[in-house]
Structure formats: C-alpha cells, structure tokens
Write an enzyme that holds these catalytic residues in place. Structure first.
Site, PDB file in Angstrom:
ATOM      1  N   TYR A 155      -1.586  -0.622  10.399  1.00 43.80           N
ATOM      2  CA  TYR A 155      -1.753  -0.933   8.984  1.00 43.80           C
ATOM      3  C   TYR A 155      -0.531  -0.488   8.195  1.00 43.80           C
ATOM      4  O   TYR A 155       0.008  -1.246   7.378  1.00 43.80           O
ATOM      5  CB  TYR A 155      -3.009  -0.254   8.442  1.00 43.80           C
ATOM      6  CG  TYR A 155      -3.276  -0.529   6.982  1.00 43.80           C
ATOM      7  CD1 TYR A 155      -3.820  -1.745   6.576  1.00 43.80           C
ATOM      8  CD2 TYR A 155      -2.974   0.415   6.003  1.00 43.80           C
ATOM      9  CE1 TYR A 155      -4.058  -2.008   5.230  1.00 43.80           C
ATOM     10  CE2 TYR A 155      -3.211   0.159   4.661  1.00 43.80           C
ATOM     11  CZ  TYR A 155      -3.750  -1.053   4.284  1.00 43.80           C
ATOM     12  OH  TYR A 155      -3.975  -1.312   2.956  1.00 43.80           O
TER      13      TYR A 155
ATOM     14  N   SER B 270       0.844  -1.199   0.000  1.00 43.70           N
ATOM     15  CA  SER B 270       0.000   0.000   0.000  1.00 43.70           C
ATOM     16  C   SER B 270       0.877   1.246   0.000  1.00 43.70           C
ATOM     17  O   SER B 270       2.020   1.223   0.480  1.00 43.70           O
ATOM     18  CB  SER B 270      -0.892   0.008   1.246  1.00 43.70           C
ATOM     19  OG  SER B 270      -1.579   1.244   1.368  1.00 43.70           O
TER      20      SER B 270
END
Length: 333
Positions: free
Chosen positions: A208, A195
């Site tokens: 995350y 990501s």
C-alpha cells in the site's frame, strides 16, 4: 599581536556565518508558515471556483468514504457528477442523493478497478460526450485490513495484482483517458488521492505504501509537464480519515470525517499542487517527519515493535471489520 588579530577575524567570520545561517532558517520557516497559512487558512475564506474547470467532474471509488465525500462536495459547489464504482446499487443511491439535494445531473458507470485493462474502453465510451473539467482519482484499496507482513495474506499473488490494478493502473489510465480533452481546452484539474503512508517507507503496509509513493511521484511529474498547458494536477496525501478502510475510526481532533476532509481539501485547489488536505494532517505530517523518520521506521527494533502491536490488535481489528460489514449490510437492507 598578529595571533590576536587572526582570532578576532576568525571570530567575526563565525559570527557572520552564524547570523547568515540564522537568517536563512528564519526566512525559510517564515516562508513555510506563510505558505501553510495561505493553503489551509486563506483558502477556506477564498476558495477557488471549481466550476471554471468545466461542467462535469468524474470521481472514481465514489460510493463511500473520501470518494463519496468529494462527489457530494463537488455537486454542492455546482458541478455535474460522473460516479464510477463497482456496486450499481450503491452508485444509484449516491446519484439519487446528489440529484435530490443539489439538483445536479449525474451519470453512473459500474466498473471494478481490480480487473485491469479490460474496463477502460467501456469507461471511455461512456465519457466521450462529456466536457470533463475535474477528475478525482480516488479509488484505492489496502493490501489487508490490518498491519501485516508482505506474505501474510491469503492468495498474495491475486491480492498483489488487485492492489496494483486499483491503486496504480486506475490513476494512470483514467488520467490518460481524460487528460487529452483538458489539454485541448487549455484547462482542467486532476486530483489524485495518495496517502501519508506514501510519504516515507511503511513496513507492515509495504505494498500500500509503495503504491501511494507512485501516486505522489506520478502526480508531481504530471503537474510539471501539463501545468504550462493549463492543467493542474493536485496530489492529496491524507492522514487518518474515518472511512471503511480505517474501520470507521472515531472522529477526533486528529482524525477527520470524510465530509470535512473533502471540503477542506477542495479549498486548497489553486493554492497548492501537493497538500495534506487539511491543517491538522499537515501538522501531523511535520511531526512524524521530525520524530519518526524513515531510518527509525525501517530499523529492526521498530519493525519488531510494529509486528507485536499488530498481533495485539489483530482480534480487535477483525471485530471492527465484522461490525463495519454488518452496519453496511443493515444500512442497505
């Protein structure tokens, strides 16, 4: 007179140094522009034939979002697909869609990647007879549905374990499971979905962001180790893609649909082992690195601004989450 000569020599040296520096940066940016053009433009005209890696592709987290889009795009390009996710009903729907639209074989494996080590022997048993050419490690989850401080979730002890199992353990164990047969054949492709949140530290997305840094580093190191043995490991770092994780944000020039992103990202296979997936996300990555560097993101002022912003949009996000959940329920009734 000697002083003038010395000044003249020093001035010439500075001019030479400036010219060399300018030439260095011109060549550097010209090379980067060419690399970007090749990865994101040339690749769309001459994509690699992914069938060369093997007959089967395995996709984790394949019932929605980017994972589902990858599975369907790989089937469209001629591969048989193994779908792995936790909902048997949704797995069957995606499998039926692939079989009816593209006439490819499918297999489904029900597994909850938040549960830890216990699921992997079962997965390995169901994969052992297949010639797997491509593994897409897509499955992942956020720490919360919105921006939060590390402790501001219900039952953080449980949530931490689930996120690490899903985002980190899945990538390492699935790679460990499938890599040996790829090495044995001297060919294979592992695609790990990281990501943009892993490109620099992201307060309020702390866990995350940290798990995605792991995916990026793991992928790059694994690629360096196994590329000489015929196995490509590609790390994909998307920015905003319209999925359930992003509350199905509206598609626009900066936000890609999952289907469009998967198509563009698969085109980059063979051109880059580390990619943003598409040109718009690559440009956003460059802009953020320049105008929103890590030191600014981590500053107390910026963190306070993000905290205020998170409070302002909290109700709006909760409403979107509720709407997404209702749409999902209505779609499958």
């Amino acid at each position: 007179m000697a002083g003038f000569v010395q000044c003249g020599c020093f001035g010439s040296f500075l001019c030479l140094l400036g010219g060399v520096t300018a030439l260095y940066y011109m060549l550097k940016w010209s090379w980067r522009i060419w690399q970007g053009f090749k990865v994101y433009v040339v690749s769309s005209v001459y994509p690699a034939d992914v069938r060369e890696y093997g007959q089967w592709a395995v996709v984790t987290g394949s019932t929605a979002g980017i994972g589902r889009a990858y599975a369907i795009e790989l089937a469209r390009r001629g591969l048989d697909i193994v779908l792995i996710s936790r909902s048997q009903e949704k797995l069957r729907r995606v499998a039926d869609e692939i079989e009816s639209r593209y006439r490819r074989q499918t297999r489904v494996i029900q597994a909850d990647f938040t549960k830890g080590h216990s699921i992997y022997p079962v997965i390995a048993e169901q994969l052992k007879s297949l010639k797997i050419g491509i593994l897409v490690n897509n499955v992942g989850m956020n720490y919360a549905g919105t921006l939060v401080n590390f402790l501001d979730v219900s039952d953080p002890e449980k949530r931490i374990t689930e996120v690490i199992n899903c985002n980190i353990l899945s990538v390492t164990q699935m790679s460990r499971m499938i890599l040996p047969q790829m090495v044995g054949r001297g060919e294979g492709l592992i695609i790990n979905i990281s990501s943009e949140a892993g490109s620099q530290p992201q307060p309020m997305l702390t866990l995350y962001s940290a798990t995605k840094v792991f995916v990026s580093y793991f992928s790059q190191c694994l690629h360096a180790e196994y590329q000489p043995r015929g196995v490509t490991v590609q790390c994909v770092t998307p920015f905003m893609v319209s999925t359930n994780m992003t509350h199905n944000i509206k598609v626009n020039p900066l936000v890609k649909s999952a289907e469009s992103f998967a198509r563009d990202a698969l085109n980059t296979v063979g051109y880059s082992s580390f990619t943003s997936g598409c040109i718009t996300h690559a440009l956003q990555h460059i802009a953020l690195a320049i105008f929103f560097p890590a030191w600014l993101r981590l500053s107390p002022f910026c963190v306070r601004c993000v905290q205020r912003f998170a409070q302002e949009i909290k109700q709006q996000i909760e409403e979107k989450m509720s709407q997404c959940q209702k749409k999902q329920e209505d779609r499958y009734m």
